[in-house]
Design an enzyme around this catalytic site. Structure first.
Site, PDB file in Angstrom:
ATOM      1  CE  LYS A 113      -4.264  -2.160   1.924  1.00  0.00           C
ATOM      2  NZ  LYS A 113      -4.938  -1.630   3.250  1.00  0.00           N
ATOM      3  CE  LYS A 199      -5.612  -8.695  -1.811  1.00  0.00           C
ATOM      4  NZ  LYS A 199      -5.816  -8.522  -0.523  1.00  0.00           N
ATOM      5  CE  LYS A 202     -13.993  -4.079   0.496  1.00  0.00           C
ATOM      6  NZ  LYS A 202     -13.625  -3.624   2.009  1.00  0.00           N
TER       7      LYS A 202
HETATM    8  P1  AMP Z   1     -10.936  -5.960   3.008  1.00  0.00           P
HETATM    9  O1  AMP Z   1     -11.633  -5.711   1.760  1.00  0.00           O
HETATM   10  O2  AMP Z   1      -9.150  -5.640   2.844  1.00  0.00           O
HETATM   11  O3  AMP Z   1     -11.350  -5.240   4.178  1.00  0.00           O
HETATM   12  O4  AMP Z   1     -10.910  -7.496   3.382  1.00  0.00           O
HETATM   13  C1  AMP Z   1     -11.641  -7.961   4.320  1.00  0.00           C
HETATM   14  C2  AMP Z   1     -11.953  -9.472   4.302  1.00  0.00           C
HETATM   15  O5  AMP Z   1     -12.066 -10.014   3.073  1.00  0.00           O
HETATM   16  C3  AMP Z   1     -10.600 -10.139   4.804  1.00  0.00           C
HETATM   17  O6  AMP Z   1     -10.945 -11.001   5.723  1.00  0.00           O
HETATM   18  C4  AMP Z   1      -9.662 -10.340   3.715  1.00  0.00           C
HETATM   19  O7  AMP Z   1      -8.875 -11.392   3.839  1.00  0.00           O
HETATM   20  C5  AMP Z   1     -11.058 -10.975   2.733  1.00  0.00           C
HETATM   21  N1  AMP Z   1     -10.530 -10.785   1.438  1.00  0.00           N
HETATM   22  C6  AMP Z   1     -10.228  -9.692   0.734  1.00  0.00           C
HETATM   23  N2  AMP Z   1     -10.214  -9.780  -0.575  1.00  0.00           N
HETATM   24  C7  AMP Z   1     -10.051 -11.336  -0.754  1.00  0.00           C
HETATM   25  C8  AMP Z   1      -9.982 -12.175  -1.744  1.00  0.00           C
HETATM   26  N3  AMP Z   1      -9.430 -11.622  -3.211  1.00  0.00           N
HETATM   27  N4  AMP Z   1     -10.210 -13.592  -1.630  1.00  0.00           N
HETATM   28  C9  AMP Z   1     -10.431 -13.843  -0.540  1.00  0.00           C
HETATM   29  N5  AMP Z   1     -10.666 -13.156   0.571  1.00  0.00           N
HETATM   30  C10 AMP Z   1     -10.458 -11.717   0.749  1.00  0.00           C
END
Ligand code: AMP
Ligand code: TRP
Length: 335
Positions: A113, A199, A202
């Site tokens: 980041k 991956k 967002k």
């Molecule tokens: P975040 O969007 O970073 O707040 O992630 C929220 C949750 O979603 C966390 O537990 C991440 O590990 C999971 N997560 C985010 N992106 C992925 C992805 N591409 N595949 C699987 N889990 C994800």
């Protein structure tokens, strides 16, 4: 017997995508009955990168509503907003003074980041994992269900438990409970629609790279139609030269709730022209009930407010007790 406790959270930065759902929230829903659960919307984490104050509150409500719409059940789970509980920031400060700087500088997510931010990197971005440790430790969580990308942050939390207990506690009277990551193999890493080796995220600038839980059916169909594939007929899992194929079959498998074997058999002779509409249909029909419930929840704002206010009370009671325990161990004068 008391149930083991779970804590997890998602940042309120825009919409949730299929990676968030399959990697995190769907698992929370699936095993919530077996645990005592705390799920927070981590709004303090959302401001570690530049954010828009006009949308933070709205996004926070959206994520809370999506937790409910995805099936989080208040009979088993408490939903709350991180910033509503002062103990998160307070414990983060105490942990800051125990955390070696170089532990934070080696975090992969920080480095990734920070590169994107250029010279606009906040202290908060570096400190992000310490706040996350505070989230987890305040609730004496036994298990933390997250996607694969959060594993290193969990390891840091565990290192902090050892360090704090060694310095300020004793084996008979540990200060923090040791949490375990709960990372399921399937769905832990949903990949981008435009690149099967990156991956789904967002922060990817391209909307076409992800399917959001609130995307309307025509948008879902369009995104799937445009997703990157290969010219090979016959679809298979686990071919390292076909990461997109593996990813799309996995999405289909998880959303249609079939076994890998049965999907492998169904798709072994299929071409993309046949598979893509099938996947679209499956995604649309899996998301339809979530979207409908979400719309209902957003149209009754007082209900959501009540849920979050009750969540705040329940979470505060637990968090304040832990914070007092830590303050005592660190030697603070009681008010
Ligand atoms: P975040 O969007 O970073 O707040 O992630 C929220 C949750 O979603 C966390 O537990 C991440 O590990 C999971 N997560 C985010 N992106 C992925 C992805 N591409 N595949 C699987 N889990 C994800
Ligand atoms: N860092 C997590 C993510 O981006 C979100 C998060 C913050 C979290 N605090 C947490 C996850 C505590 C689990 C437990 O996905």
């Amino acid at each position: 017997m008391t149930k083991a406790r779970i804590l997890s959270g998602v940042q309120p930065t825009g919409n949730l995508h299929l990676g968030n759902y399959l990697g995190a929230i769907k698992n929370w829903v699936d095993f919530q009955r077996d645990f005592e659960n705390f799920f927070c919307v981590v709004d303090l984490h959302a401001i570690t990168v530049p954010h828009d104050p006009q949308v933070l509150a709205h996004d926070t409500r959206t994520i809370a509503a999506l937790y409910l719409a995805c099936g989080i059940d208040l009979q088993y789970s408490t939903i709350f907003v991180q910033s509503h509980i002062c103990a998160h920031s307070e414990l983060a400060w105490l942990l800051n003074c125990i955390t070696p700087l170089n532990w934070l500088e080696r975090m992969i997510q920080y480095k990734e980041k920070a590169i994107k931010q250029g010279d606009n990197v906040s202290v908060g971005l570096l400190d992000y994992p310490v706040l996350m440790a505070a989230d987890i430790l305040l609730y004496d969580a036994d298990k933390v269900p997250v996607g694969e990308d959060q594993k290193q942050h969990l390891e840091l939390t565990r290192d902090l438990v050892i360090r704090t207990n060694d310095r300020f506690g004793s084996p008979e009277k540990p200060i923090f409970k040791m949490p375990e990551p709960l990372i399921l193999k399937e769905g832990a890493r949903v990949m981008s629609l435009s690149d099967g080796t990156a991956k789904m995220s967002k922060s990817d600038p391209s909307e076409m790279s992800r399917i959001n839980l609130l995307d309307p059916p025509d948008v879902i169909a369009k995104k799937i139609k445009k997703t990157k594939t290969d010219p090979i007929k016959g679809l298979t899992f686990d071919d390292p030269t076909r990461p997109e194929c593996h990813n799309l079959l996995t999405l289909y498998r998880l959303l249609s709730k079939q076994s890998k074997e049965s999907v492998a058999r169904e798709c072994e002779n299929m071409g993309w022209g046949q598979f893509k509409p099938l996947l679209s249909e499956t995604v649309v029909s899996s998301l339809a009930p979530i979207q409908q419930r979400y719309q209902e929840l957003m149209s009754e704002p007082t209900y959501l407010q009540d849920v979050l206010s009750q969540g705040k009370d329940k979470a505060t009671a637990v968090a304040d007790r832990t914070l007092a325990r830590v303050q005592d161990a660190l030697g603070f004068l009681r008010p």
